[in-house]
Design a protein around this motif. Structure first.
Motif, PDB file in Angstrom:
ATOM      1  N   VAL A 167       0.839  -1.200   0.000  1.00  0.00           N
ATOM      2  CA  VAL A 167       0.000   0.000   0.000  1.00  0.00           C
ATOM      3  C   VAL A 167       0.873   1.249   0.000  1.00  0.00           C
ATOM      4  CG1 VAL A 167      -1.623   1.360   1.367  1.00  0.00           C
ATOM      5  CG2 VAL A 167      -2.011  -1.072   1.068  1.00  0.00           C
TER       6      VAL A 167
ATOM      7  N   TYR B 259      -9.142  10.314  -1.900  1.00  0.00           N
ATOM      8  CA  TYR B 259      -9.827   9.095  -1.483  1.00  0.00           C
ATOM      9  C   TYR B 259      -9.195   8.625  -0.172  1.00  0.00           C
ATOM     10  CZ  TYR B 259     -12.290   8.604  -5.884  1.00  0.00           C
ATOM     11  OH  TYR B 259     -13.119   8.803  -6.941  1.00  0.00           O
TER      12      TYR B 259
ATOM     13  N   LEU C  14      -8.400   5.566   1.855  1.00  0.00           N
ATOM     14  CA  LEU C  14      -8.312   4.125   1.680  1.00  0.00           C
ATOM     15  C   LEU C  14      -8.465   3.421   3.023  1.00  0.00           C
ATOM     16  CD1 LEU C  14      -5.321   3.918  -0.825  1.00  0.00           C
ATOM     17  CD2 LEU C  14      -7.775   3.891  -1.318  1.00  0.00           C
TER      18      LEU C  14
ATOM     19  N   GLU D  54      -6.657  -1.597   1.550  1.00  0.00           N
ATOM     20  CA  GLU D  54      -6.931  -1.092   0.207  1.00  0.00           C
ATOM     21  C   GLU D  54      -5.668  -0.491  -0.394  1.00  0.00           C
ATOM     22  OE1 GLU D  54     -11.631  -0.066  -0.080  1.00  0.00           O
ATOM     23  OE2 GLU D  54     -10.308   1.562   0.549  1.00  0.00           O
TER      24      GLU D  54
ATOM     25  N   SER E 205      -4.383   1.706  -3.952  1.00  0.00           N
ATOM     26  CA  SER E 205      -4.773   2.414  -5.185  1.00  0.00           C
ATOM     27  C   SER E 205      -3.650   2.295  -6.202  1.00  0.00           C
ATOM     28  CB  SER E 205      -5.075   3.881  -4.894  1.00  0.00           C
ATOM     29  OG  SER E 205      -3.896   4.559  -4.521  1.00  0.00           O
TER      30      SER E 205
ATOM     31  N   GLN F  47      -7.677   2.667  -9.965  1.00  0.00           N
ATOM     32  CA  GLN F  47      -8.241   1.424  -9.459  1.00  0.00           C
ATOM     33  C   GLN F  47      -7.921   1.282  -7.985  1.00  0.00           C
ATOM     34  OE1 GLN F  47      -7.839  -1.990 -11.949  1.00  0.00           O
ATOM     35  NE2 GLN F  47      -7.874  -3.401 -10.222  1.00  0.00           N
ATOM     36  N   ILE F  48      -8.906   0.845  -7.230  1.00  0.00           N
ATOM     37  CA  ILE F  48      -8.713   0.594  -5.802  1.00  0.00           C
ATOM     38  C   ILE F  48      -9.008  -0.878  -5.561  1.00  0.00           C
ATOM     39  CG2 ILE F  48      -9.464   1.138  -3.459  1.00  0.00           C
ATOM     40  CD1 ILE F  48     -10.092   3.970  -4.484  1.00  0.00           C
ATOM     41  N   ASP F  49      -7.988  -1.601  -5.081  1.00  0.00           N
ATOM     42  CA  ASP F  49      -8.104  -3.024  -4.779  1.00  0.00           C
ATOM     43  C   ASP F  49      -8.137  -3.207  -3.272  1.00  0.00           C
ATOM     44  OD1 ASP F  49      -7.909  -3.747  -7.498  1.00  0.00           O
ATOM     45  OD2 ASP F  49      -5.718  -3.778  -7.389  1.00  0.00           O
ATOM     46  N   HIS F  50      -9.001  -4.097  -2.821  1.00  0.00           N
ATOM     47  CA  HIS F  50      -9.061  -4.435  -1.389  1.00  0.00           C
ATOM     48  C   HIS F  50      -8.406  -5.798  -1.225  1.00  0.00           C
ATOM     49  CE1 HIS F  50     -10.593  -4.232   2.719  1.00  0.00           C
ATOM     50  NE2 HIS F  50     -10.676  -5.549   2.610  1.00  0.00           N
TER      51      HIS F  50
ATOM     52  N   SER G 261     -12.389  -5.142  -6.130  1.00  0.00           N
ATOM     53  CA  SER G 261     -11.689  -4.156  -6.944  1.00  0.00           C
ATOM     54  C   SER G 261     -12.718  -3.222  -7.568  1.00  0.00           C
ATOM     55  CB  SER G 261     -10.890  -4.878  -8.032  1.00  0.00           C
ATOM     56  OG  SER G 261     -10.141  -3.962  -8.768  1.00  0.00           O
TER      57      SER G 261
ATOM     58  N   THR H 233     -12.996   0.777  -9.963  1.00  0.00           N
ATOM     59  CA  THR H 233     -12.363   1.952 -10.547  1.00  0.00           C
ATOM     60  C   THR H 233     -13.158   3.162 -10.090  1.00  0.00           C
ATOM     61  OG1 THR H 233     -13.637   1.732 -12.580  1.00  0.00           O
ATOM     62  CG2 THR H 233     -11.438   0.760 -12.571  1.00  0.00           C
ATOM     63  N   GLU H 234     -12.474   4.278  -9.943  1.00  0.00           N
ATOM     64  CA  GLU H 234     -13.095   5.498  -9.434  1.00  0.00           C
ATOM     65  C   GLU H 234     -12.721   6.682 -10.326  1.00  0.00           C
ATOM     66  OE1 GLU H 234     -15.173   5.844  -6.970  1.00  0.00           O
ATOM     67  OE2 GLU H 234     -14.997   3.920  -5.955  1.00  0.00           O
TER      68      GLU H 234
END
Length: 177
Positions: free
Chosen positions: A10, A47, A49, A53, A55, A129-132, A146, A148-149
């Motif tokens: 991260v 954002y 997170l 998470e 990004s 993209q934000i992945d958890h 996952s 996208t924002e």
């Protein structure tokens, strides 16, 4: 161990988003070099997170340098800085270009704002993209969700003119908000 790896990932990913290398694309109307300068305005919102998470993306893939306005070339104003907020959708396309508050009110900046808007609407970004990430019972980390924002970035476009020769530049130095 998996959690430490996720936290390190991260931190690395967020740091990588913070500074993008400059790769100028020259517009044929410009005579000179170009580079890009992103700035963070006081009202920038980022954002937040959650734990786990990460990004990625939000970096410029294709940029077009604004043309120095032909109607202002004879006046050859030494330096004109235009601040513009580029609004980027979930596919990485710039959908809107908003002038900075002070720039919007200045009539002398309208040709420069128009040139900035015309060029910036052709910019493309890597989607944000934000992945958890989560660890399973064995401590192995994997993506569980996952998305996208959309995002925005503020840029300073610098138009300069010396002895009838125009130059436009912009430099990267901030993260997506």
């Amino acid at each position: 161990m998996g959690r430490q790896l996720a936290v390190a990932f991260v931190a690395t990913a967020l740091g990588a988003c913070a500074h993008a290398p400059a790769r100028p694309d020259m517009h044929p109307a410009n005579r000179g070099d170009a580079s890009w300068h992103a700035v963070e305005q006081p009202d920038t919102v980022h954002y937040q997170l959650a734990l786990g998470e990460v990004s990625s993306g939000g970096k410029p893939l294709a940029r077009v340098t604004p043309a120095y306005p032909a109607s202002r070339l004879q006046a050859c104003v030494p330096v004109v800085d235009v601040i513009a907020k580029l609004i980027v959708d979930t596919s990485g396309k710039v959908t809107e270009v908003r002038p900075g508050d002070a720039d919007a009110a200045a009539p002398g900046l309208r040709p420069f704002l128009a040139a900035t808007r015309e060029a910036a609407l052709r910019w493309r970004f890597d989607p944000l993209q934000i992945d958890h990430w989560s660890a399973d019972a064995n401590g192995e980390s994997h993506v569980v969700d996952s998305r996208t924002e959309p995002f925005s970035l503020d840029y300073v476009f610098r138009f300069t003119c010396h002895s009838g020769r125009a130059r436009v530049s912009v430099d990267d130095q901030a993260a997506a908000g």
